[in-house]
Write a protein that holds these residues in place. Sequence first.
Motif, mmCIF file in Angstrom:
data_model
loop_
_atom_site.group_PDB
_atom_site.id
_atom_site.type_symbol
_atom_site.label_atom_id
_atom_site.label_comp_id
_atom_site.label_asym_id
_atom_site.label_seq_id
_atom_site.Cartn_x
_atom_site.Cartn_y
_atom_site.Cartn_z
ATOM 1 N N ARG A 16 -28.244 -69.231 70.330
ATOM 2 C CA ARG A 16 -28.134 -68.626 68.999
ATOM 3 C C ARG A 16 -27.818 -69.719 67.981
ATOM 4 N N HIS A 17 -28.390 -69.588 66.786
ATOM 5 C CA HIS A 17 -28.122 -70.556 65.724
ATOM 6 C C HIS A 17 -26.629 -70.632 65.417
ATOM 7 N N ALA A 18 -26.232 -71.749 64.845
ATOM 8 C CA ALA A 18 -24.847 -71.928 64.418
ATOM 9 C C ALA A 18 -24.571 -71.082 63.170
ATOM 10 N N ARG A 19 -23.323 -71.075 62.747
ATOM 11 C CA ARG A 19 -22.915 -70.205 61.644
ATOM 12 C C ARG A 19 -23.668 -70.551 60.350
ATOM 13 N N ALA A 20 -24.187 -69.517 59.711
ATOM 14 C CA ALA A 20 -24.953 -69.694 58.484
ATOM 15 C C ALA A 20 -24.294 -68.977 57.323
ATOM 16 N N GLN A 21 -24.854 -69.149 56.135
ATOM 17 C CA GLN A 21 -24.242 -68.639 54.906
ATOM 18 C C GLN A 21 -24.054 -67.121 54.917
ATOM 19 N N HIS A 22 -24.901 -66.412 55.648
ATOM 20 C CA HIS A 22 -24.838 -64.948 55.613
ATOM 21 C C HIS A 22 -23.853 -64.365 56.619
ATOM 22 N N ASN A 23 -23.330 -65.179 57.526
ATOM 23 C CA ASN A 23 -22.395 -64.690 58.535
ATOM 24 C C ASN A 23 -21.007 -64.484 57.941
ATOM 25 N N TYR A 24 -20.359 -63.406 58.318
ATOM 26 C CA TYR A 24 -19.010 -63.115 57.862
ATOM 27 C C TYR A 24 -18.330 -62.219 58.878
ATOM 28 N N ASP A 25 -17.032 -62.068 58.725
ATOM 29 C CA ASP A 25 -16.263 -61.216 59.618
ATOM 30 C C ASP A 25 -16.187 -59.819 59.007
ATOM 31 N N PRO A 26 -16.877 -58.829 59.591
ATOM 32 C CA PRO A 26 -16.879 -57.487 59.008
ATOM 33 C C PRO A 26 -15.513 -56.822 59.035
ATOM 34 N N ALA A 32 -17.637 -56.315 48.330
ATOM 35 C CA ALA A 32 -18.248 -57.291 47.420
ATOM 36 C C ALA A 32 -18.655 -58.552 48.171
ATOM 37 N N GLN A 33 -17.807 -59.020 49.091
ATOM 38 C CA GLN A 33 -18.138 -60.207 49.876
ATOM 39 C C GLN A 33 -19.333 -59.962 50.783
ATOM 40 N N LYS A 34 -19.398 -58.772 51.359
ATOM 41 C CA LYS A 34 -20.539 -58.448 52.208
ATOM 42 C C LYS A 34 -21.836 -58.468 51.405
ATOM 43 N N SER A 35 -21.813 -57.917 50.204
ATOM 44 C CA SER A 35 -23.011 -57.897 49.366
ATOM 45 C C SER A 35 -23.471 -59.308 49.040
ATOM 46 N N ILE A 36 -22.529 -60.194 48.778
ATOM 47 C CA ILE A 36 -22.872 -61.585 48.475
ATOM 48 C C ILE A 36 -23.536 -62.241 49.675
ATOM 49 N N HIS A 37 -22.968 -62.046 50.842
ATOM 50 C CA HIS A 37 -23.524 -62.661 52.052
ATOM 51 C C HIS A 37 -24.914 -62.118 52.372
ATOM 52 N N ARG A 38 -25.123 -60.832 52.153
ATOM 53 C CA ARG A 38 -26.413 -60.230 52.471
ATOM 54 C C ARG A 38 -27.512 -60.647 51.495
ATOM 55 N N ALA A 39 -27.138 -61.248 50.390
ATOM 56 C CA ALA A 39 -28.115 -61.605 49.366
ATOM 57 C C ALA A 39 -28.746 -62.969 49.594
ATOM 58 N N PHE A 40 -28.271 -63.739 50.554
ATOM 59 C CA PHE A 40 -28.827 -65.076 50.798
ATOM 60 C C PHE A 40 -30.259 -64.972 51.302
ATOM 61 N N LEU A 41 -31.163 -65.715 50.670
ATOM 62 C CA LEU A 41 -32.550 -65.782 51.106
ATOM 63 C C LEU A 41 -32.701 -66.941 52.090
ATOM 64 N N THR A 108 -33.052 -59.635 53.115
ATOM 65 C CA THR A 108 -33.244 -60.953 52.510
ATOM 66 C C THR A 108 -32.906 -62.072 53.482
ATOM 67 N N THR A 109 -31.845 -61.892 54.270
ATOM 68 C CA THR A 109 -31.441 -62.958 55.193
ATOM 69 C C THR A 109 -32.449 -63.164 56.318
ATOM 70 N N PRO A 310 -24.126 -55.305 62.260
ATOM 71 C CA PRO A 310 -25.449 -54.703 62.357
ATOM 72 C C PRO A 310 -26.100 -54.422 61.003
ATOM 73 N N GLU A 311 -25.276 -54.148 59.996
ATOM 74 C CA GLU A 311 -25.851 -53.846 58.693
ATOM 75 C C GLU A 311 -26.521 -55.067 58.073
ATOM 76 N N LEU A 312 -26.224 -56.232 58.618
ATOM 77 C CA LEU A 312 -26.777 -57.460 58.063
ATOM 78 C C LEU A 312 -28.271 -57.550 58.269
ATOM 79 N N PHE A 313 -28.806 -56.794 59.218
ATOM 80 C CA PHE A 313 -30.186 -56.992 59.610
ATOM 81 C C PHE A 313 -31.085 -55.822 59.218
ATOM 82 N N VAL A 314 -30.656 -54.954 58.370
ATOM 83 C CA VAL A 314 -31.482 -53.828 57.936
ATOM 84 C C VAL A 314 -32.221 -54.189 56.665
#
Length: 314
Positions: A16-26, A32-41, A108-109, A310-314
């Motif tokens: 698995r890839h290393a930690r990226a900008q969109h990864n966070y601890d749910p 607000a932080q989740k929305s920011i992370h999910r917006a990374f292209l 987007t991610t 899981p919501e990160l990938f919808v």
Amino acid sequence: MATREFRPKVYIHLIRHARAQHNYDPKTATPAQKSIHRAFLNPSLTPQGRAEALDLLSRFPYMHLLTHILTSPLRRTLETTILALEPAIRNGIHPIVIEELREVGMGTTSTGTEISGVLRELGELGDLVMTDTLKPDWEFNLEQRYEADERAEKAKCMLKELGDILSGQVGGTGYGPDNEAGRLWNGYSFGTLPEGRDVHIAVVSHACFLWKMIGEKTSGNFGNAEFRTFQFRGDEGCLERGQKSTDLIETQESWGMSHPSTTKAALAERAKAREFGAPGVEVNVAEMKGDRVEHLEKVDSGLDMSLLDPELFV
């Protein structure tokens, strides 16, 4: 000539890839932080992610055995591949980008960007990444969730086919000059492996997709920069009812390994230990010389486990 006694084994190292900008601890991130992370292209690795990838380089014990590297076309997997598998790449094991290894979801991610620009940012090693079989408009993933299951099965079939081709060529057996087409896989041609050599394929992909490949009901999620080693069930002989030859079975050695902590403190401690001469895995890959991949026909191309949401990938 190869002896009849030796039949090469095929090992699949899923990474698995290393930690990226969109990864966070749910568990701790705010809405607000989740929305920011999910917006990374097509997110990049974070500084911690780069440290994780370099840490993986030092602890991946199969570097000198790798014969092939396959990777998702998304930026975070390409960056992980270049950083973590650098010794093998410099020794001529050029990574092949496989679109089927991309992450699940239409968010987007999980959306790509023009790959030539990404590879330019990766420098000289980026020039060695093979992308010729990427289809136009690959950047957009329009599949539904059930189609991701089908893609995971396809990816396993592709890996099984590659392993069968490579293991059949050892010492000139299986696919000889009279059956040149047998050496082709996904538009690529592969040279004969040295006699007595097993096949070791590194596959760099994403948490959700790797989970689907190994079986959602049988295994836990991959942490960032985690690797596990598998063999195909069909390589062991007869199958029982309901089993498939493409089922991935984790090796006992891999099963017994523990994924080390990738907190900043743990990464820094291991990096400092290496700086002062602490033993690491052997990364001398001189014995890999001669294992090369030649491209024949160009196609137009244009956690910490809690970090998985899981919501990160919808």
